[in-house]
Design a protein around this motif. Structure first.
Motif, PDB file in Angstrom:
ATOM      1  N   VAL A   4      -0.094  -2.965   5.990  1.00  0.00           N
ATOM      2  CA  VAL A   4      -0.793  -2.498   4.803  1.00  0.00           C
ATOM      3  C   VAL A   4      -1.300  -1.080   5.036  1.00  0.00           C
ATOM      4  O   VAL A   4      -2.097  -0.854   5.942  1.00  0.00           O
ATOM      5  N   SER A   5      -0.835  -0.140   4.224  1.00  0.00           N
ATOM      6  CA  SER A   5      -1.347   1.223   4.322  1.00  0.00           C
ATOM      7  C   SER A   5      -2.679   1.295   3.628  1.00  0.00           C
ATOM      8  O   SER A   5      -2.831   0.877   2.481  1.00  0.00           O
ATOM      9  N   THR A   6      -3.660   1.856   4.330  1.00  0.00           N
ATOM     10  CA  THR A   6      -4.972   2.079   3.720  1.00  0.00           C
ATOM     11  C   THR A   6      -5.147   3.565   3.425  1.00  0.00           C
ATOM     12  O   THR A   6      -6.225   3.996   3.047  1.00  0.00           O
ATOM     13  N   HIS A  56      -4.555   6.835   1.281  1.00  0.00           N
ATOM     14  CA  HIS A  56      -4.272   7.159  -0.126  1.00  0.00           C
ATOM     15  C   HIS A  56      -4.470   8.646  -0.334  1.00  0.00           C
ATOM     16  O   HIS A  56      -5.456   9.215   0.146  1.00  0.00           O
ATOM     17  N   GLY A  78      -4.662   3.951  10.160  1.00  0.00           N
ATOM     18  CA  GLY A  78      -4.706   3.815   8.716  1.00  0.00           C
ATOM     19  C   GLY A  78      -3.758   2.751   8.194  1.00  0.00           C
ATOM     20  O   GLY A  78      -3.709   2.501   6.995  1.00  0.00           O
ATOM     21  N   ILE A  79      -3.001   2.131   9.092  1.00  0.00           N
ATOM     22  CA  ILE A  79      -2.139   1.019   8.694  1.00  0.00           C
ATOM     23  C   ILE A  79      -2.698  -0.246   9.336  1.00  0.00           C
ATOM     24  O   ILE A  79      -2.811  -0.339  10.554  1.00  0.00           O
ATOM     25  N   LEU A  80      -3.068  -1.170   8.493  1.00  0.00           N
ATOM     26  CA  LEU A  80      -3.575  -2.462   8.941  1.00  0.00           C
ATOM     27  C   LEU A  80      -2.385  -3.372   9.200  1.00  0.00           C
ATOM     28  O   LEU A  80      -1.464  -3.436   8.387  1.00  0.00           O
ATOM     29  N   GLY A 135       0.799  -1.220   0.000  1.00  0.00           N
ATOM     30  CA  GLY A 135       0.000   0.000   0.000  1.00  0.00           C
ATOM     31  C   GLY A 135       0.832   1.270   0.000  1.00  0.00           C
ATOM     32  O   GLY A 135       0.348   2.326   0.396  1.00  0.00           O
ATOM     33  N   ASP A 179      -5.882 -10.193  11.808  1.00  0.00           N
ATOM     34  CA  ASP A 179      -5.803  -8.814  12.283  1.00  0.00           C
ATOM     35  C   ASP A 179      -5.121  -8.788  13.653  1.00  0.00           C
ATOM     36  O   ASP A 179      -5.462  -9.572  14.538  1.00  0.00           O
TER      37      ASP A 179
END
Length: 115
Positions: free
Chosen positions: A109-111, A113, A80-82, A23, A89
């Motif tokens: 994972v960056s969500t 954008h 914002g980072i999963l 991401g 999770d």
């Protein structure tokens, strides 16, 4: 025989894990998505290595970019980072208190954008 014992004791002091970034986060880590990491088995206080320690370790030892604020905020992974621990999770695993185990796979994972 002595070499084998020395190597074994050194290996026991490390926790081999796989760390992945997607991401856009890979840009902060030398533009590489996947990293094999040999993490010390205890943190600076002698506690078992956990995700909080991993995040500090990554910032200090693996991050090639100076923009740490893109990855951490207030000492933990920024909103914002999963974070997935072996495809689950991290909230189900105790978040940053999860104790790392040999061969764990940790995915960030960056969500977030731009637009």
């Amino acid at each position: 025989m002595m070499d084998t014992m020395d190597t074994k004791s050194k290996d026991e002091g490390m926790v081999p894990i796989v760390v992945e970034f997607t991401g856009g986060l890979e840009l902060l880590f030398s533009n590489r998505r996947k990293h094999q990491v040999a993490l010390p088995s205890t943190d600076e206080n002698g506690q078992s290595a956990n995700l909080a320690f991993l995040v500090r370790y990554l910032c200090e030892n693996l991050m090639g970019d100076k923009r740490k604020e893109m990855f951490v905020m207030n000492g933990t992974v920024r909103p914002g980072i999963l974070v997935l621990v072996n495809d689950a999770d991290w909230e189900l695993e105790g978040e940053d208190q999860y104790e790392l185990k040999r061969d764990d796979n940790i995915l960030f994972v960056s969500t977030l954008h731009g637009g």
